[in-house]
Design an enzyme around this catalytic site. Structure first.
Site, PDB file in Angstrom:
ATOM      1  N   LYS A  26       0.862  -1.182   0.000  1.00 44.05           N
ATOM      2  CA  LYS A  26       0.000   0.000   0.000  1.00 44.05           C
ATOM      3  C   LYS A  26       0.901   1.234   0.000  1.00 44.05           C
ATOM      4  O   LYS A  26       1.726   1.406   0.893  1.00 44.05           O
ATOM      5  CB  LYS A  26      -0.927   0.013   1.207  1.00 44.05           C
ATOM      6  CG  LYS A  26      -2.002   1.088   1.105  1.00 44.05           C
ATOM      7  CD  LYS A  26      -3.015   0.982   2.216  1.00 44.05           C
ATOM      8  CE  LYS A  26      -4.166   1.965   1.992  1.00 44.05           C
ATOM      9  NZ  LYS A  26      -3.723   3.352   1.756  1.00 44.05           N
ATOM     10  N   ILE A  27       0.753   2.064  -1.022  1.00 43.38           N
ATOM     11  CA  ILE A  27       1.611   3.233  -1.185  1.00 43.38           C
ATOM     12  C   ILE A  27       1.025   4.397  -0.400  1.00 43.38           C
ATOM     13  O   ILE A  27      -0.143   4.757  -0.552  1.00 43.38           O
ATOM     14  CB  ILE A  27       1.744   3.600  -2.679  1.00 43.38           C
ATOM     15  CG1 ILE A  27       2.246   2.392  -3.479  1.00 43.38           C
ATOM     16  CG2 ILE A  27       2.673   4.797  -2.848  1.00 43.38           C
ATOM     17  CD1 ILE A  27       3.598   1.867  -3.035  1.00 43.38           C
TER      18      ILE A  27
END
Length: 280
Positions: A26-27
């Site tokens: 997850k960025i």
């Protein structure tokens, strides 16, 4: 120029492994839809705000296309997305901090709507038509082994993991469990030192080095009605003063919170109430 409202993620509490899913980091940035048509590129936030002028690095020639991804600025020391740097770039008219647009889905290509294709078929199109560059890259993923990726994410103190069903379609503007997120929360014990008069919020303090307490933010999320009722049922004798916006209390009530990370200024980022440490 087409804006497509992005698909949203359900949240689950624990990492898992499942051969029906792929798993992606997850960025920790902000959602960005890139839409290119007739050699013109436009960039939109998830709420349909046009931010094209903020990121001229992403305006380039190529096929007509709509991409979904996350815009981030990486910490130059760790190579990990840094949310504060990302917001500094987003909010400044003059900042030119280097950006990375991490693409994880393709919604349209050469006039063809791809949203009803299974995820892995969309990924195959994405791999074929988008090449990595200094400012744009396709997200990496792992097949089935979500817990292995989770361990790596936790070891690097990154934001979390996204699990995506391989056969999942792209549900515009909707939240479904085809795609879910698992957040790598940090936990802290805080003292409640006051409450907001208007919209709900509890002032959180933590011990200061050298003694005393210091403020670290306002808890707005995750508090059940029963816990609010219990708090307001016992807090009146603890009141020490007030101003226009807050009522201040002796910090005798403690709570556990979960949050994304400590900011550089020592504040809780997006704190969520977990429970009272000593029930009131």
């Amino acid at each position: 120029m087409e804006f497509i409202s992005p698909m949203l993620l359900e949240q689950v509490d624990k990492p898992f492994s499942d051969g029906r899913f792929i798993f992606e980091p997850k960025i920790d940035g902000h959602r960005l839809i890139l839409s290119r048509s007739n050699s013109e590129t436009r960039l939109f936030t998830r709420h349909n705000n046009d931010v094209t002028a903020k990121y001229p690095e992403l305006i380039m020639d190529g096929p007509d296309i709509v991409l979904d991804g996350e815009l981030a600025v990486m910490d130059p020391d760790t190579g990990i997305p840094d949310f504060e740097l990302t917001m500094a770039r987003f909010q400044s008219k003059r900042s030119r901090l280097p950006i990375s647009y991490v693409v994880f889905d393709i919604l349209r290509h050469d006039g063809v709507d791809l949203r009803d294709l299974p995820l892995l078929e969309r990924k195959a199109v994405l791999d074929r038509v988008v090449s990595d560059s200094p400012t744009m890259s396709k997200i990496a993923c792992i097949d089935g082994h979500g817990e292995d990726l989770w361990d790596a994410i936790v070891a690097r103190n990154m934001e979390g993991v996204v699990a995506k069903w391989k056969d999942g379609r792209y549900h515009t503007g909707k939240r479904t469990d085809d795609f879910v997120k698992i957040i790598n929360y940090t936990y802290a014990d805080v003292h409640i030192a006051g409450y907001r008069k208007g919209d709900f919020g509890w002032i959180a303090h933590v011990p200061r080095e050298g003694g005393g307490l210091r403020p670290v933010g306002v808890i707005e999320l995750g508090v059940p009605p029963t816990h609010k009722q219990a708090f307001y049922g016992v807090v009146k004798p603890l009141i020490t003063g007030e101003d226009r916006n807050f009522v201040y209390v002796q910090p005798q009530i403690k709570a556990r919170v979960k949050f994304r990370n400590w900011t550089k200024s020592g504040m809780l980022r997006s704190p969520v109430f977990v429970d009272f440490i000593f029930r009131v």
